[in-house]
Design a protein around this motif. Structure first.
Motif, mmCIF file in Angstrom:
data_model
loop_
_atom_site.group_PDB
_atom_site.id
_atom_site.type_symbol
_atom_site.label_atom_id
_atom_site.label_comp_id
_atom_site.label_asym_id
_atom_site.label_seq_id
_atom_site.Cartn_x
_atom_site.Cartn_y
_atom_site.Cartn_z
ATOM 1 N N ALA A 337 33.667 37.602 47.385
ATOM 2 C CA ALA A 337 32.731 36.780 48.158
ATOM 3 C C ALA A 337 31.328 37.372 48.124
ATOM 4 C CB ALA A 337 33.224 36.638 49.593
ATOM 5 N N ALA A 338 31.226 38.680 48.325
ATOM 6 C CA ALA A 338 29.907 39.310 48.353
ATOM 7 C C ALA A 338 29.228 39.247 46.992
ATOM 8 C CB ALA A 338 30.030 40.764 48.810
ATOM 9 N N ALA A 339 29.970 39.536 45.927
ATOM 10 C CA ALA A 339 29.368 39.532 44.588
ATOM 11 C C ALA A 339 28.928 38.128 44.185
ATOM 12 C CB ALA A 339 30.355 40.093 43.576
ATOM 13 N N ALA A 340 29.792 37.128 44.417
ATOM 14 C CA ALA A 340 29.438 35.759 44.050
ATOM 15 C C ALA A 340 28.259 35.271 44.877
ATOM 16 C CB ALA A 340 30.640 34.842 44.226
ATOM 17 N N GLY A 341 28.270 35.596 46.172
ATOM 18 C CA GLY A 341 27.177 35.174 47.034
ATOM 19 C C GLY A 341 25.848 35.785 46.620
ATOM 20 N N ARG A 342 25.832 37.070 46.325
ATOM 21 C CA ARG A 342 24.592 37.725 45.908
ATOM 22 C C ARG A 342 24.077 37.169 44.592
ATOM 23 N NH1 ARG A 342 25.204 44.200 46.465
ATOM 24 N NH2 ARG A 342 23.124 44.083 45.488
#
Length: 398
Positions: A337-342
């Motif tokens: 989630a964090a990687a895709a969001g960033r």
């Protein structure tokens, strides 16, 4: 307003650095395209038989079904592990003619090399495969070359070279051995009418001389260069390296400070070269009463490697497969989630409070691609991002 430097200055600097530019571009092509296996499974040559990969998968699946609940895995991770053990339990198979095989005599090893080549040709059960032959030190050099020659003979008489085929050069004690191995692979390509530069090898970093040579120079960077473009990976050898430093057997491990020292040199030397890294193995096998404790240790060690940028490791027993995949899937799903969001925010130039640069975008895209390749992440979970977009970020060098 125009600057005051003339065109001759620009042209002169370009000319001065042209040779450097060519050298840098040649030595540092960046991350290679394509999937990297999450592990290499080493199987002694005398135990390599038809159906071995399927049996490893069945054995791993049975023990995971009976005892896997003790690991307390997220259900999504557990389900992916079960599916993986059915569809692709081994990603990279290395048929071992070195430490795991021993020295049964020339006649026996000749027969085994031919037989193993034939079995691989008739049972191409893994995306990546190859053999580890004996080192290029004086005592074993000719034997190692002959084994590789005969193995290719058995393989190519009954099939073709598998995609993802790579061989492993162990126990490097001098950089020149790597250059000699590259030369031998060229001769084998000629002898077997293979396209030039088809054969590639991994170098095992399992001696102190493969980190720092006898003259005090950093050897591992020179090893990559000596391979003349044939080196696909550097693999850390936990126990040979530790023993060579005089570390007591009870303290030899993937997380010993000496191991981290060597792996840091590997990481710096390989960065940007297209040579991939692999951590080593743990010899604490998850069997009998040690099953769950050894599983938990393996989970922790694999996760530790992943967090340090080592996306591949060695597995030596079928019972290590569940925790290899569980640790790997957990790592990528935890960061999804964090990687895709960033990356979405970076692409849209959204002010998210985190200032990411192009290099970070490459790392985020690389992380997500690895998650896709190993099966931890499904494409439909990357809302707003496509594989093509991810690949374009990893190629960008602006």
């Amino acid at each position: 307003m125009d600057g005051r430097l003339t065109g001759d200055v620009y042209a002169g600097i370009d000319a001065r650095l042209s040779e450097v530019d060519a050298r840098v571009e040649s030595r540092y092509p960046g991350e290679p395209a394509g999937r990297q296996p999450v592990h290499t499974v080493y199987v002694p040559a005398h135990r390599y038989v038809p159906g071995l990969v399927a049996r490893w998968g069945e054995q791993a699946r049975a023990v995971f079904d009976s005892d896997g609940a003790a690991l307390g895995l997220d259900p999504a991770v557990a389900e992916r592990v079960r599916r993986k053990l059915v569809t692709e339990p081994v990603e990279d198979l290395r048929i071992d003619f070195e430490d795991g095989y021993g020295s049964p005599g020339d006649s026996a090893e000749d027969d085994a090399a031919l037989a193993c080549g034939r079995v691989l040709a008739e049972n191409p059960a893994t995306p990546f495969s190859g053999i580890r032959f004996k080192s290029f030190e004086r005592a074993t050099r000719r034997r190692g070359i002959r084994t590789l020659d005969l193995f290719l003979s058995g393989l190519l008489e009954h099939g073709k070279l598998p995609a993802g085929f790579v061989v492993t050069l162990p126990k490097v004690t001098a950089v020149e051995q790597v250059g000699a191995a590259a030369e031998v692979l060229g001769h084998l390509e000629t002898a077997y009418s293979l396209p030039a530069r088809t054969l590639r090898f991994e170098v095992q970093i399992e001696t102190s001389q493969s980190i720092v040579d006898g003259d005090g120079r950093i050897a591992v960077a020179r090893i990559v260069q000596a391979a003349e473009g044939r080196c696909s990976g550097l693999h850390y050898g936990t126990y040979d390296y530790s023993a060579g430093l005089g570390i007591a057997a009870g303290y030899q491990s993937m997380e010993h400070p000496a191991a981290d020292f060597a792996k840091s040199f590997m990481q710096v030397s390989a960065a940007g070269t297209g040579v991939r890294l692999s951590d080593g193995s743990t010899n604490r096998l998850p069997v009998a009463q040690a099953l769950v404790p050894a599983w938990r240790e393996h989970l922790r060690l694999v996760r530790r490697s992943l967090e340090r940028g080592f996306y591949q490791g060695w597995d030596l027993h079928p019972h290590q497969l569940p925790t290899r995949f569980a640790a790997t899937y957990g790592f990528f799903r935890d960061g999804l989630a964090a990687a895709a969001g960033r990356l979405r925010d970076y692409a849209a130039r959204v002010d998210s409070g985190v200032l990411d640069e192009p290099a970070t975008a490459r790392a985020l895209a690389g992380f997500l691609l690895r998650g896709l390749d190993c099966g931890a992440v499904a494409g439909d979970e990357l809302t707003g991002l496509t594989r093509t977009q991810l690949e374009s970020y990893t190629r960008f060098r602006g």
